[in-house]
Design a protein around this motif. Sequence first.
Motif, short mmCIF file in Angstrom:
data_model
loop_
_atom_site.label_atom_id
_atom_site.label_comp_id
_atom_site.label_asym_id
_atom_site.label_seq_id
_atom_site.Cartn_x
_atom_site.Cartn_y
_atom_site.Cartn_z
N ARG A 92 -6.13 7.26 3.28
CA ARG A 92 -6.07 7.69 4.68
C ARG A 92 -4.79 8.47 4.98
NH1 ARG A 92 -8.12 2.44 5.35
NH2 ARG A 92 -6.05 1.65 5.92
N MET A 93 -3.74 8.16 4.23
CA MET A 93 -2.48 8.89 4.38
C MET A 93 -2.55 10.29 3.76
SD MET A 93 0.34 5.92 3.53
CE MET A 93 1.72 7.08 3.67
N LYS B 215 5.82 13.73 3.27
CA LYS B 215 4.68 13.23 2.50
C LYS B 215 5.05 13.09 1.03
CE LYS B 215 0.51 13.88 3.74
NZ LYS B 215 -0.86 14.41 4.07
N SER C 113 4.93 -3.34 0.92
CA SER C 113 5.99 -2.48 1.40
C SER C 113 7.26 -3.27 1.71
CB SER C 113 5.53 -1.72 2.65
OG SER C 113 4.44 -0.89 2.35
N SER D 133 -1.11 -4.18 1.67
CA SER D 133 -0.36 -2.99 2.06
C SER D 133 0.99 -3.28 2.73
CB SER D 133 -1.20 -2.13 3.00
OG SER D 133 -2.42 -1.79 2.40
N LEU E 241 -2.68 10.74 0.45
CA LEU E 241 -2.00 10.72 -0.85
C LEU E 241 -2.99 10.65 -2.00
CD1 LEU E 241 0.97 8.29 -0.06
CD2 LEU E 241 0.93 10.81 0.04
N GLU F 142 6.75 9.80 0.64
CA GLU F 142 5.77 8.73 0.65
C GLU F 142 5.02 8.68 -0.68
OE1 GLU F 142 5.29 6.40 2.76
OE2 GLU F 142 6.62 7.11 4.35
N TYR G 173 -5.70 2.68 2.07
CA TYR G 173 -4.60 2.98 2.98
C TYR G 173 -3.91 4.27 2.56
CZ TYR G 173 0.05 2.45 5.12
OH TYR G 173 1.21 2.65 5.80
N ARG G 174 -3.66 4.41 1.25
CA ARG G 174 -3.02 5.63 0.75
C ARG G 174 -3.97 6.83 0.81
NH1 ARG G 174 2.35 4.23 0.75
NH2 ARG G 174 2.42 2.01 0.21
#
Length: 288
Positions: A135-136, A153, A277, A273, A138, A156, A132-133
């Motif tokens: 795809r972001m 960003k 959060s 995920s 990061l 994040e 997930y990170r």
Amino acid sequence: MKFSLLLFLLSSLAYGFDKDFITINDKVPHEFNLLFDSIKIEIKTPSEKVKMIGICKDLNDNLGSLQKEHIFMLMKTEVIKSTLEFKFSKIRQFDMNESLIKRLEEDFKNKQAYLNSFSRWIWQSIIAELNYRKRMGLITQTTFNPNLFQGTKRLEAQRFERYLIYLNPWIDKMDSLDAATFNALSKDVSWKILERINARSLLFKRYASTATSEIKTTIINIPQKLLELEPQDIKEMQKDVLPTTLEEQSKIEKVEALKEIEKTTPMDLSPLSEDVSKELEKVTEPNP
């Protein structure tokens, strides 16, 4: 009590729990179901099984009067938070990058057939978190560093850096332990989770009057014969002395149970995920 009856009770515990000792699926979240099924497989001694029965009885007593949504919230939150907040004595240093994700994914393919369902959930959830990170944007080919990002960003990235306090210990164990040792670790975590849920359930019962229902429901089905153990029976079982034939049969039952639980598909396992959060937001946000 007569030896034959005691032997029967020891035998029933050594062979594995009664097939009817199960969670009521629509009353508990999926994560708790995986934990429950896995710890039943990993438990090896009568004393642990007596302990398990006692905790489950308390959960029924303390949570049975709560509304379904509150039972789900309590169990799901505690499974996730207690897993991530589990304390490890030592943690190795490693680079957080795409190569790490690839290594973990390949390692999981080799180990997954030997992991119990709760261990597999931990693995797949954390890998899902990392992807997930990725795809972001990061996690990249270079080592993760929040100072390399700008604007939104960067915020994040800083948030993810705080989450890594909880994820990195597990990633280290995923990367360094064999399947059997990892299962033993997830068993230790499962006991902690059950104890925390039990403690929280007592508080809910005492103080959350608005969350209670007039109808008493069963969270975990405990066969009557397991509820009727006499103190002397329990004392004998806590000695953990089993005839050799029972020990051998116990191993056979564990293998058979593993075959059944391995039928759980990856689609049944939810990633951490979104839940991370939500549930860790308060402890990961910097103080004002």
